[in-house]
Motif scaffolding. Structure first.
Motif, PDB file in Angstrom:
ATOM      1  N   LEU A 165      36.552  29.706  41.894  1.00 52.41           N
ATOM      2  CA  LEU A 165      37.977  29.559  41.577  1.00 52.41           C
ATOM      3  C   LEU A 165      38.758  29.321  42.860  1.00 52.41           C
ATOM      4  CD1 LEU A 165      38.596  32.336  38.891  1.00 52.41           C
ATOM      5  CD2 LEU A 165      38.535  29.855  38.521  1.00 52.41           C
ATOM      6  N   PRO A 166      39.715  28.411  42.797  1.00 52.27           N
ATOM      7  CA  PRO A 166      40.582  28.221  43.963  1.00 52.27           C
ATOM      8  C   PRO A 166      41.487  29.433  44.139  1.00 52.27           C
ATOM      9  CG  PRO A 166      41.362  26.876  42.139  1.00 52.27           C
ATOM     10  CD  PRO A 166      40.064  27.474  41.683  1.00 52.27           C
ATOM     11  N   PHE A 167      41.792  29.750  45.427  1.00 55.80           N
ATOM     12  CA  PHE A 167      42.594  30.958  45.702  1.00 55.80           C
ATOM     13  C   PHE A 167      44.005  30.856  45.114  1.00 55.80           C
ATOM     14  CE2 PHE A 167      39.558  31.182  49.372  1.00 55.80           C
ATOM     15  CZ  PHE A 167      38.853  32.233  48.863  1.00 55.80           C
ATOM     16  N   THR A 168      44.420  29.680  44.971  1.00 52.96           N
ATOM     17  CA  THR A 168      45.797  29.541  44.497  1.00 52.96           C
ATOM     18  C   THR A 168      45.946  29.895  43.033  1.00 52.96           C
ATOM     19  OG1 THR A 168      45.339  27.208  44.004  1.00 52.96           O
ATOM     20  CG2 THR A 168      46.289  27.745  46.184  1.00 52.96           C
ATOM     21  N   ALA A 220      44.632  32.526  41.702  1.00 54.11           N
ATOM     22  CA  ALA A 220      44.391  33.954  41.507  1.00 54.11           C
ATOM     23  C   ALA A 220      45.575  34.751  42.027  1.00 54.11           C
ATOM     24  CB  ALA A 220      43.103  34.366  42.219  1.00 54.11           C
ATOM     25  N   GLN A 221      45.599  36.012  41.529  1.00 51.38           N
ATOM     26  CA  GLN A 221      46.611  36.946  42.005  1.00 51.38           C
ATOM     27  C   GLN A 221      45.983  37.864  43.063  1.00 51.38           C
ATOM     28  OE1 GLN A 221      49.086  38.726  38.933  1.00 51.38           O
ATOM     29  NE2 GLN A 221      48.070  37.447  37.401  1.00 51.38           N
ATOM     30  N   PHE A 222      46.831  38.366  43.946  1.00 53.44           N
ATOM     31  CA  PHE A 222      46.335  39.174  45.073  1.00 53.44           C
ATOM     32  C   PHE A 222      46.740  40.639  44.896  1.00 53.44           C
ATOM     33  CE2 PHE A 222      46.561  34.865  46.596  1.00 53.44           C
ATOM     34  CZ  PHE A 222      45.380  34.711  47.294  1.00 53.44           C
ATOM     35  N   GLY A 274      41.870  39.070  31.322  1.00 52.88           N
ATOM     36  CA  GLY A 274      41.596  37.646  31.432  1.00 52.88           C
ATOM     37  C   GLY A 274      42.077  37.017  32.709  1.00 52.88           C
ATOM     38  N   ASP A 275      42.818  37.782  33.544  1.00 55.86           N
ATOM     39  CA  ASP A 275      43.307  37.256  34.811  1.00 55.86           C
ATOM     40  C   ASP A 275      42.336  37.642  35.925  1.00 55.86           C
ATOM     41  OD1 ASP A 275      45.572  36.203  33.602  1.00 55.86           O
ATOM     42  OD2 ASP A 275      46.705  38.095  33.895  1.00 55.86           O
ATOM     43  N   VAL A 276      42.335  36.827  36.961  1.00 57.73           N
ATOM     44  CA  VAL A 276      41.469  37.074  38.125  1.00 57.73           C
ATOM     45  C   VAL A 276      42.356  37.514  39.294  1.00 57.73           C
ATOM     46  CG1 VAL A 276      39.838  36.063  39.738  1.00 57.73           C
ATOM     47  CG2 VAL A 276      39.780  35.394  37.341  1.00 57.73           C
ATOM     48  N   TYR A 277      41.923  38.535  39.942  1.00 56.63           N
ATOM     49  CA  TYR A 277      42.655  39.096  41.089  1.00 56.63           C
ATOM     50  C   TYR A 277      41.760  39.051  42.326  1.00 56.63           C
ATOM     51  CZ  TYR A 277      46.098  41.009  37.842  1.00 56.63           C
ATOM     52  OH  TYR A 277      47.065  41.162  36.885  1.00 56.63           O
ATOM     53  N   ILE A 278      42.355  38.710  43.459  1.00 57.44           N
ATOM     54  CA  ILE A 278      41.669  38.796  44.757  1.00 57.44           C
ATOM     55  C   ILE A 278      42.212  40.044  45.474  1.00 57.44           C
ATOM     56  CG2 ILE A 278      41.263  37.691  46.975  1.00 57.44           C
ATOM     57  CD1 ILE A 278      41.634  35.005  45.590  1.00 57.44           C
ATOM     58  N   LEU A 279      41.285  40.976  45.696  1.00 59.53           N
ATOM     59  CA  LEU A 279      41.675  42.260  46.323  1.00 59.53           C
ATOM     60  C   LEU A 279      41.158  42.306  47.762  1.00 59.53           C
ATOM     61  CD1 LEU A 279      40.787  44.670  43.374  1.00 59.53           C
ATOM     62  CD2 LEU A 279      42.939  43.463  43.808  1.00 59.53           C
ATOM     63  N   LYS A 280      41.926  42.921  48.643  1.00 53.55           N
ATOM     64  CA  LYS A 280      41.556  42.998  50.057  1.00 53.55           C
ATOM     65  C   LYS A 280      41.651  44.458  50.530  1.00 53.55           C
ATOM     66  CE  LYS A 280      44.344  41.251  53.079  1.00 53.55           C
ATOM     67  NZ  LYS A 280      45.102  40.302  53.959  1.00 53.55           N
ATOM     68  N   ALA A 281      40.648  44.865  51.300  1.00 51.10           N
ATOM     69  CA  ALA A 281      40.641  46.226  51.899  1.00 51.10           C
ATOM     70  C   ALA A 281      40.473  46.110  53.399  1.00 51.10           C
ATOM     71  CB  ALA A 281      39.518  47.067  51.301  1.00 51.10           C
ATOM     72  N   LYS A 282      41.163  46.986  54.162  1.00 49.49           N
ATOM     73  CA  LYS A 282      41.090  46.976  55.623  1.00 49.49           C
ATOM     74  C   LYS A 282      40.449  48.292  56.118  1.00 49.49           C
ATOM     75  CE  LYS A 282      45.421  46.355  56.491  1.00 49.49           C
ATOM     76  NZ  LYS A 282      46.674  46.089  57.255  1.00 49.49           N
TER      77      LYS A 282
END
Length: 538
Positions: free
Chosen positions: A17-20, A22-24, A123-131
């Motif tokens: 999936l393109p990053f655009t 998806a939700q973050f 049904g939505d795709v999320y991009i999650l980030k951890a530091k």
């Protein structure tokens, strides 16, 4: 089975999936990672869902590392397990195991590890980030603070000669390989190092205790030292320093003498005051010098000291008369604990210095010289005896006072001739007795020469074992002994005279003639008395 296939399909689709589209979102991470370059770090991380939704599936996708400037840095490799989290509710925590490997080319410093996750919700795709904060270390070692103590006495700021000081620290190796450290320790006094210890110690992973013991020799100078302890590894080092006072721990405070003057060979004591901070055996020494020129006595005494003040008695030498200086010292294992000097005078007791005798006709004159080396007049008794051929002629006891220095006394005795005369004098003063004796032969009178004889001269030598001196005193009594001797001689002469007279022959007397009728007595004429005058019975 269907659910697992569904999750796999979601993961595969999300990867393309393109990053655009998806939700973050974010996942918070509790903790940080510390790793040594050229090594790895493994452990656990706590991940928390901050969103207000329940994700159907959350899947770990990738990682990257950035420096403090936001630049990506290569040389890191990260893995974690598990990688997929179904039904991750809001505020729920997930624990994962990780392994982070860092190459030797990565510079030490602070970095940020970013973790990328793909999640689905309704049904939505999320991009999650951890530091995750990451610290890259040049060394695997951590040096903890060092401590020191004196065995048996704990952490004290002083140490005694003959003791030791122990210094220690912990070294923590967070790496996964052995590291070799260099340990150096010494006692520093000025520019000189004492009890130097330097060695390499292998530190395995984990916590390692390094301990060093530094002996403080009996030959070390007393003073204020600095204890140095240093641990080093490459460019990394840790230094510990502590001030330590080094001393013997015992000290002679002073010495006093019982009295300033004493008679020869009398008892004299010194009182030695000692302060000790430790339990130890010590030696007291005494070196006496007479008249400031020659050492005539040296003695030592072993003592046991304990913390506190002690007063020790020590006998001083009095075997020689004169002005004595006694140096009294304290030592422990050959190290001096101080010394002090006392002064006193040893006097010889009064004595008879000499006797001299001379004969003047029938008079024996004896001169006695009395010596008193003490600085004060001394009272005592002088006893004398004079004997002729073992028979006592004179004996007496006199009270005398002897001034400092000398005193001469003279005695005269009438003695018979032709005998051996002995005399003895005994002085008793200050509890000491001095005796002198002598003898001489008193010659008999010379016989008178007859008219036809030529007079000859004879000489008689007087012998005496005394020495000559001067002095004067009176003594003696009535010379009765010569009178008795003369009477005895006269009586013996008379007896010998009569015994030597010639004896006459014995003559028998002529018996008188007797009447055969016996002896005749002429009768006396009768006497007549009156009746009233009868003779009285006798």
């Amino acid at each position: 089975m269907r659910r697992a296939l569904l999750l796999i399909a979601i993961i595969l689709v999300s990867m393309f999936l393109p990053f655009t589209s998806a939700q973050f979102g974010t996942i918070s991470v509790a903790g940080s990672i510390t790793v040594v370059r050229g090594d790895y770090s493994e452990g656990t991380l706590l991940l928390t869902n901050n969103a207000g939704v329940i994700y159907s599936v959350v899947s770990y996708q990738s990682f990257w590392v950035e420096d403090t400037n936001g630049n990506r840095v290569e040389g890191f490799n990260f893995t974690m397990f598990p990688r997929v989290f179904p039904n991750w509710g809001r505020g729920q925590n997930k624990t994962v195991k990780y392994n982070l490997t860092v190459s030797k080319d990565v510079l030490p410093g602070n970095y940020t590890l970013y973790l990328r996750f793909i999640a689905t919700y309704s049904g939505d795709v999320y991009i999650l980030k951890a530091k995750v904060p990451v610290e890259v270390l040049a060394s695997p070692l951590t040096f903890t603070s060092a401590y020191s103590y004196v065995p048996g006495r704990g952490d004290v700021p002083y140490v005694f000669l003959g003791e030791s000081v122990t210094v220690y620290s912990h070294v923590i190796n967070i790496g996964h390989f052995n590291a070799t450290v260099n340990v150096f320790s010494a006692l520093l006094l000025g520019s000189n190092n004492y009890s130097v210890v330097s060695k390499n110690v292998t530190v395995p992973p984990g916590d390692t205790l390094i301990r060093l013991s530094l002996p403080v020799g009996w030959n070390y100078p007393e003073g204020n030292y600095t204890l140095i302890y240093r641990v080093s590894y490459g460019d990394q080092s840790y230094t510990y320093a502590k001030k330590l006072a080094v001393s013997l721990g015992v000290r002679l405070v002073g010495v006093s003498v019982e009295k300033e003057s004493v008679l020869l060979n009398d008892t004299l004591k010194a009182y030695v005051t000692i302060i000790s901070e430790r339990d130890i055996n010590a030696t007291i020494s005494c070196v006496a010098v007479i008249n400031g020129t020659k050492s005539f006595a040296a003695k030592t005494r072993e003592i046991t000291l304990s913390p506190g003040t002690s007063v020790v008695q020590l006998s001083l030498p009095t075997s020689k008369p004169g002005n004595v200086s006694a140096v009294i010292g304290l030592s422990v294992h050959g190290r001096s604990g101080g010394n002090d000097t006392v002064h006193y005078t040893v006097y010889a007791p009064p004595s008879i210095g000499s006797l001299s005798a001379k004969l003047l006709n029938s008079t024996l004159e004896v001169s006695a010289l009395l010596l008193n080396p003490t600085p004060e007049a001394v009272s005592g008794t002088l006893e004398y005896k004079v004997l002729a051929n073992g028979t006592s002629l004179y004996a007496d006891v006199l009270d005398v006072t002897i001034p400092p220095g000398k005193k001469g006394l003279s005695f005269r005795f009438n003695v018979p001739k032709g005998v051996n005369v002995t005399y003895s004098f005994k002085l008793n003063a200050l509890g000491r007795v001095s005796v002198k004796e002598g003898s001489l032969w008193v010659p008999a009178p010379k016989p008178k020469p007859s008219p036809t004889q030529t007079p000859t001269t004879t000489s008689t030598t007087l012998q005496s074992n005394t020495t000559s001196t001067t002095g004067e005193a009176n003594g003696g009594g009535f010379p009765w002994w010569p009178v008795v001797g003369i009477l005895i001689v006269v009586a013996v002469a008379v007896v010998l005279y009569y015994q030597n007279q010639p004896k006459k022959g014995r003559t028998r007397k002529t018996p008188k003639r007797r009447s055969p009728l016996g002896r005749f007595k002429r009768p006396k004429p009768p006497k007549f008395h009156e009746r009233d005058s009868l003779p009285k019975k006798k």
